[in-house]
Design an enzyme around this catalytic site. Sequence first.
Site, mmCIF file in Angstrom:
data_model
loop_
_atom_site.group_PDB
_atom_site.id
_atom_site.type_symbol
_atom_site.label_atom_id
_atom_site.label_comp_id
_atom_site.label_asym_id
_atom_site.label_seq_id
_atom_site.Cartn_x
_atom_site.Cartn_y
_atom_site.Cartn_z
ATOM 1 N N LYS A 130 1.016 -1.347 0.044
ATOM 2 C CA LYS A 130 0.024 -0.107 0.045
ATOM 3 C C LYS A 130 0.957 1.361 -0.168
ATOM 4 O O LYS A 130 0.312 2.483 0.187
ATOM 5 C CB LYS A 130 -1.129 0.032 1.254
ATOM 6 N N LYS A 165 -8.167 1.226 6.386
ATOM 7 C CA LYS A 165 -7.496 -0.173 6.589
ATOM 8 C C LYS A 165 -6.001 0.323 7.052
ATOM 9 O O LYS A 165 -5.510 1.189 6.899
ATOM 10 C CB LYS A 165 -7.392 -0.846 5.277
ATOM 11 N N ARG A 215 -8.097 -9.484 -9.181
ATOM 12 C CA ARG A 215 -6.552 -9.852 -8.941
ATOM 13 C C ARG A 215 -5.869 -10.135 -10.120
ATOM 14 O O ARG A 215 -6.613 -10.894 -10.970
ATOM 15 C CB ARG A 215 -6.323 -10.841 -7.782
ATOM 16 N N ARG A 229 -12.794 -11.069 -7.735
ATOM 17 C CA ARG A 229 -13.149 -11.847 -6.462
ATOM 18 C C ARG A 229 -14.115 -10.829 -6.045
ATOM 19 O O ARG A 229 -14.205 -9.612 -5.958
ATOM 20 C CB ARG A 229 -11.912 -11.721 -5.527
ATOM 21 N N ARG A 237 -15.392 -6.682 1.781
ATOM 22 C CA ARG A 237 -14.207 -7.502 1.317
ATOM 23 C C ARG A 237 -14.278 -8.405 0.545
ATOM 24 O O ARG A 237 -15.158 -9.360 0.476
ATOM 25 C CB ARG A 237 -13.209 -7.696 2.664
ATOM 26 N N ASP A 277 -4.334 -5.496 -7.375
ATOM 27 C CA ASP A 277 -5.538 -5.393 -7.323
ATOM 28 C C ASP A 277 -6.456 -4.224 -7.935
ATOM 29 O O ASP A 277 -6.100 -3.132 -7.835
ATOM 30 C CB ASP A 277 -6.068 -5.435 -5.661
ATOM 31 N N GLU A 286 -3.823 -1.956 -4.903
ATOM 32 C CA GLU A 286 -2.631 -2.611 -4.471
ATOM 33 C C GLU A 286 -1.707 -3.054 -5.309
ATOM 34 O O GLU A 286 -2.102 -3.653 -6.401
ATOM 35 C CB GLU A 286 -2.953 -3.459 -3.156
ATOM 36 N N ASN A 288 0.733 -6.224 -4.933
ATOM 37 C CA ASN A 288 1.330 -7.189 -3.854
ATOM 38 C C ASN A 288 2.565 -7.751 -4.184
ATOM 39 O O ASN A 288 2.534 -8.439 -5.505
ATOM 40 C CB ASN A 288 0.375 -8.143 -3.792
#
Length: 321
Positions: A130, A165, A215, A229, A237, A277, A286, A288
């Site tokens: 992040k 978050k 994703r 997702r 979420r 994401d 994000e 990752n």
Amino acid sequence: MSLTVAVQMDPLDQINVAGDSTFALMLSAQARGHRLFHYQAEDLNWSDGRLWAKAHPVTVQPPSTPGARDHYCFGDPVSLDLGDEADAVLMRQDPPFDLGYITATHLLERIADRTLVVNDPASVRNAPEKVFVLDYARFMPPTLVTRSLEEARAFLSQHGQIVVKPLHGNGGKAIFKVEENGLNLSALFEIFNQTWREPHMVQAFLPDVAKGDKRIVLVDGEVAGAINRLPGAGEIRSNLAVGGSAEKTELTAREREICDILGPELKRRGLIFVGIDVIGGEWLTEINVTSPTGIVAIERFDGTDVAGMIWDAIERRVAER
């Protein structure tokens, strides 16, 4: 090419075999004839320029029956010199991105000139999910990084609904939606400020999250596949680890633009396996790099051998060293 591969990860008896990306990578490596060793980050040792770990030779296999825990077999532990005896190290332990994680990157960086570490430890340390994404703010939803309740209230007033978050959270944990009236925002910031010393991420709430959070996996800078997702009932979420579900998807033009811009920089940094994401087909949230997931679901929906693509990239890089 047969490689000796050390996998730095969490205990094998605790993983969800059915959807675990690291386990899928291990199965793929073994099928190619690579020799696998397993160790945990706390098993690392350094002295006089030598980095080693107490590691177990390991073989892996799909469980004999659903739920069975016979998916791996350890050999007797050995003192494995990661600089001289390993061709590649997979740094795959789950976050939190804490001092233990950061220390492991510092130690592994000391052998990176001799052994390929995936992902590159210095780049992982400098690109937390992040924070790295802030380099691409033009693709992000409106975002605030702060510990200040006053700033969060002003941001809420501007955007109506927000999501709060942890800056270094993972797996969809501790993500809260705050409505326009701001009820409980002050209590939430009390808890966040008591729990974490770093700032927190505050973003405008995106209603399109109800349609899914995509994703997208990139391998050595190239798109390998994607899944959408979907949030579970009563959830905002969509992470699979917290009850989200996956579905087949295609990339939008905007998502391809994002990947085209990110790809060369990811490759330059040695970030071979990355999951980004994107919400609503356009909002990057994000990048990752620590222990990305999603390859099992992508293979299930698309038939794409993402694990094989990752090993192709690793083998290519090892051969070029």
